[in-house]
Design a protein around this motif. Structure first.
Motif, PDB file in Angstrom:
ATOM      1  N   VAL A 174      -8.821  -8.296  -8.718  1.00 40.93           N
ATOM      2  CA  VAL A 174      -7.670  -7.416  -8.960  1.00 40.93           C
ATOM      3  C   VAL A 174      -6.378  -8.152  -8.610  1.00 40.93           C
ATOM      4  N   GLY A 175      -6.368  -8.877  -7.492  1.00 37.96           N
ATOM      5  CA  GLY A 175      -5.181  -9.650  -7.129  1.00 37.96           C
ATOM      6  C   GLY A 175      -4.845 -10.693  -8.184  1.00 37.96           C
ATOM      7  N   TYR A 176      -5.879 -11.382  -8.653  1.00 36.78           N
ATOM      8  CA  TYR A 176      -5.697 -12.413  -9.700  1.00 36.78           C
ATOM      9  C   TYR A 176      -5.088 -11.803 -10.953  1.00 36.78           C
ATOM     10  N   GLU A 177      -5.588 -10.644 -11.353  1.00 40.11           N
ATOM     11  CA  GLU A 177      -5.087  -9.994 -12.570  1.00 40.11           C
ATOM     12  C   GLU A 177      -3.633  -9.544 -12.410  1.00 40.11           C
ATOM     13  N   ILE A 178      -3.273  -9.074 -11.201  1.00 35.59           N
ATOM     14  CA  ILE A 178      -1.874  -8.699 -10.950  1.00 35.59           C
ATOM     15  C   ILE A 178      -0.980  -9.938 -11.012  1.00 35.59           C
ATOM     16  N   GLY A 179      -1.467 -11.044 -10.453  1.00 36.95           N
ATOM     17  CA  GLY A 179      -0.698 -12.293 -10.519  1.00 36.95           C
ATOM     18  C   GLY A 179      -0.445 -12.732 -11.951  1.00 36.95           C
ATOM     19  N   LYS A 180      -1.486 -12.685 -12.784  1.00 38.69           N
ATOM     20  CA  LYS A 180      -1.337 -13.062 -14.201  1.00 38.69           C
ATOM     21  C   LYS A 180      -0.417 -12.083 -14.938  1.00 38.69           C
ATOM     22  N   ALA A 181      -0.657 -10.792 -14.777  1.00 39.84           N
ATOM     23  CA  ALA A 181       0.069  -9.777 -15.554  1.00 39.84           C
ATOM     24  C   ALA A 181       1.566  -9.809 -15.238  1.00 39.84           C
ATOM     25  N   THR A 182       1.918 -10.003 -13.954  1.00 46.68           N
ATOM     26  CA  THR A 182       3.338 -10.091 -13.605  1.00 46.68           C
ATOM     27  C   THR A 182       3.940 -11.364 -14.197  1.00 46.68           C
ATOM     28  N   GLU A 183       3.162 -12.423 -14.243  1.00 47.05           N
ATOM     29  CA  GLU A 183       3.660 -13.676 -14.825  1.00 47.05           C
ATOM     30  C   GLU A 183       3.887 -13.528 -16.333  1.00 47.05           C
ATOM     31  N   TRP A 184       3.063 -12.721 -16.966  1.00 46.19           N
ATOM     32  CA  TRP A 184       3.146 -12.532 -18.417  1.00 46.19           C
ATOM     33  C   TRP A 184       4.122 -11.420 -18.815  1.00 46.19           C
ATOM     34  N   GLY A 185       4.793 -10.816 -17.852  1.00 49.69           N
ATOM     35  CA  GLY A 185       5.770  -9.779 -18.164  1.00 49.69           C
ATOM     36  C   GLY A 185       5.171  -8.437 -18.546  1.00 49.69           C
ATOM     37  N   ARG A 186       3.896  -8.226 -18.228  1.00 50.39           N
ATOM     38  CA  ARG A 186       3.300  -6.910 -18.460  1.00 50.39           C
ATOM     39  C   ARG A 186       3.789  -5.933 -17.386  1.00 50.39           C
ATOM     40  N   ARG A 187       3.941  -4.663 -17.746  1.00 47.99           N
ATOM     41  CA  ARG A 187       4.234  -3.648 -16.741  1.00 47.99           C
ATOM     42  C   ARG A 187       2.999  -3.459 -15.859  1.00 47.99           C
ATOM     43  N   VAL A 188       3.207  -3.325 -14.559  1.00 45.05           N
ATOM     44  CA  VAL A 188       2.097  -3.200 -13.610  1.00 45.05           C
ATOM     45  C   VAL A 188       2.338  -2.001 -12.693  1.00 45.05           C
ATOM     46  N   LEU A 189       1.375  -1.097 -12.657  1.00 44.27           N
ATOM     47  CA  LEU A 189       1.392   0.034 -11.730  1.00 44.27           C
ATOM     48  C   LEU A 189       0.255  -0.148 -10.734  1.00 44.27           C
ATOM     49  N   CYS A 190       0.599  -0.216  -9.429  1.00 44.97           N
ATOM     50  CA  CYS A 190      -0.428  -0.323  -8.391  1.00 44.97           C
ATOM     51  C   CYS A 190      -0.511   0.994  -7.637  1.00 44.97           C
ATOM     52  N   LEU A 191      -1.730   1.492  -7.490  1.00 39.92           N
ATOM     53  CA  LEU A 191      -2.018   2.763  -6.824  1.00 39.92           C
ATOM     54  C   LEU A 191      -2.672   2.464  -5.483  1.00 39.92           C
ATOM     55  N   TYR A 192      -2.117   3.042  -4.413  1.00 44.65           N
ATOM     56  CA  TYR A 192      -2.584   2.690  -3.070  1.00 44.65           C
ATOM     57  C   TYR A 192      -2.714   3.932  -2.198  1.00 44.65           C
ATOM     58  N   ARG A 193      -3.850   4.066  -1.525  1.00 43.70           N
ATOM     59  CA  ARG A 193      -4.063   5.155  -0.569  1.00 43.70           C
ATOM     60  C   ARG A 193      -3.858   4.616   0.853  1.00 43.70           C
ATOM     61  N   PRO A 194      -2.728   4.938   1.491  1.00 47.91           N
ATOM     62  CA  PRO A 194      -2.466   4.423   2.845  1.00 47.91           C
ATOM     63  C   PRO A 194      -3.508   4.931   3.834  1.00 47.91           C
ATOM     64  N   SER A 195      -3.837   4.097   4.814  1.00 43.86           N
ATOM     65  CA  SER A 195      -4.749   4.516   5.879  1.00 43.86           C
ATOM     66  C   SER A 195      -4.359   3.774   7.145  1.00 43.86           C
ATOM     67  N   ASP A 196      -4.855   4.251   8.288  1.00 47.39           N
ATOM     68  CA  ASP A 196      -4.580   3.568   9.546  1.00 47.39           C
ATOM     69  C   ASP A 196      -5.391   2.286   9.670  1.00 47.39           C
ATOM     70  N   ALA A 197      -6.493   2.205   8.906  1.00 45.58           N
ATOM     71  CA  ALA A 197      -7.429   1.102   9.082  1.00 45.58           C
ATOM     72  C   ALA A 197      -6.948  -0.198   8.440  1.00 45.58           C
ATOM     73  N   ARG A 198      -6.043  -0.089   7.486  1.00 47.61           N
ATOM     74  CA  ARG A 198      -5.764  -1.268   6.675  1.00 47.61           C
ATOM     75  C   ARG A 198      -4.347  -1.182   6.108  1.00 47.61           C
ATOM     76  N   LEU A 199      -3.713  -2.331   5.939  1.00 46.64           N
ATOM     77  CA  LEU A 199      -2.402  -2.388   5.291  1.00 46.64           C
ATOM     78  C   LEU A 199      -2.541  -3.122   3.957  1.00 46.64           C
ATOM     79  N   LEU A 200      -1.714  -2.753   3.002  1.00 46.27           N
ATOM     80  CA  LEU A 200      -1.722  -3.426   1.708  1.00 46.27           C
ATOM     81  C   LEU A 200      -1.112  -4.820   1.841  1.00 46.27           C
ATOM     82  N   SER A 201      -1.682  -5.783   1.131  1.00 45.00           N
ATOM     83  CA  SER A 201      -1.140  -7.146   1.087  1.00 45.00           C
ATOM     84  C   SER A 201       0.351  -7.134   0.752  1.00 45.00           C
TER      85      SER A 201
END
Lengths: 137, 137
Positions: free
Chosen positions: A79-106
């Motif tokens: 998923v990270g690799y695909e976001i890296g490629k898609a942003t490089e190619w100028g595609r629109r990117v929507l990331c969906l994230y569920r916050p929790s105490d256990a983990r932080l988003l990169s």
């Protein structure tokens, strides 16, 4: 509208049922190229095809897509690799994230140029997020 | 030779001690721009800086680097993102992976164009892998 949906496969299938909810909602906005990501029978062993065939197919889909919608709560190299490629190619990117105490988003995803990040708690929050995202081009 | 080393931070710090071994070995081949990834005191909460500052710094280092060396055993969105960018930018990429029965490497990394994938078991296998990688340009 062709939509590439990305979620963890070999990174872990804990969110597979949620991915199916996402794919069902996304169908109202366009064609989802990667419905297999939400397949309840797909395990963390991944698809039976060889890696090269999976890579070639997925990269071709990502190039063909108008946008990438990624569920990023579960860490995933693909998923990270695909976001890296898609942003490089100028595609629109929507990331969906569920916050929790256990983990932080990169930070690389949270602050990435070209990424719209939306936090949510459950699938019932997603229709409004998708309405917003697909209303603007 | 400027080397960008990538390993999981917010994805999990189980391999932090190994990252330090890798950084120590890489110093024989060039300047490691991202030594903080191997910091034993860095937890999965990540660095105290804000995400935008981390992103800007890391992207600048990745642009400046001659190559990316990534430990990809632990799933990580940030590491995947960096591999996606680096392959797009034509940087040389070496991915280091410890096979296990519990998990398979993402097909997007294993089969990616522009990635040299080397499997290993422990840090003692790495000097030969690095000798090979840095001997060829």
């Amino acid at each position: 509208m062709k939509i590439y949906f990305a979620g963890a496969i070999r990174g872990g299938r804990d969110d597979a049922a949620l991915y199916l909810e996402i794919v069902k909602l996304l169908r109202a906005f366009g064609e989802v190229l990667t419905e297999h990501v939400a397949d309840a029978e797909l395990t963390a062993l991944g698809e039976p095809s060889d890696d090269r065939a999976i890579y070639d197919r997925d990269l071709a889909w990502l190039r063909e897509a108008d946008c990438l919608v990624a569920e990023v709560t579960m860490p995933s190299l693909g998923v990270g690799y695909e976001i890296g490629k898609a942003t490089e190619w100028g595609r629109r990117v929507l990331c969906l994230y569920r916050p929790s105490d256990a983990r932080l988003l990169s930070a690389m995803i949270a602050a990435s140029d070209g990424v719209t990040l939306r936090e949510y708690q459950s699938a019932s929050d997603l229709k409004e997020i998708f309405d917003d995202f697909f209303a603007t081009r």
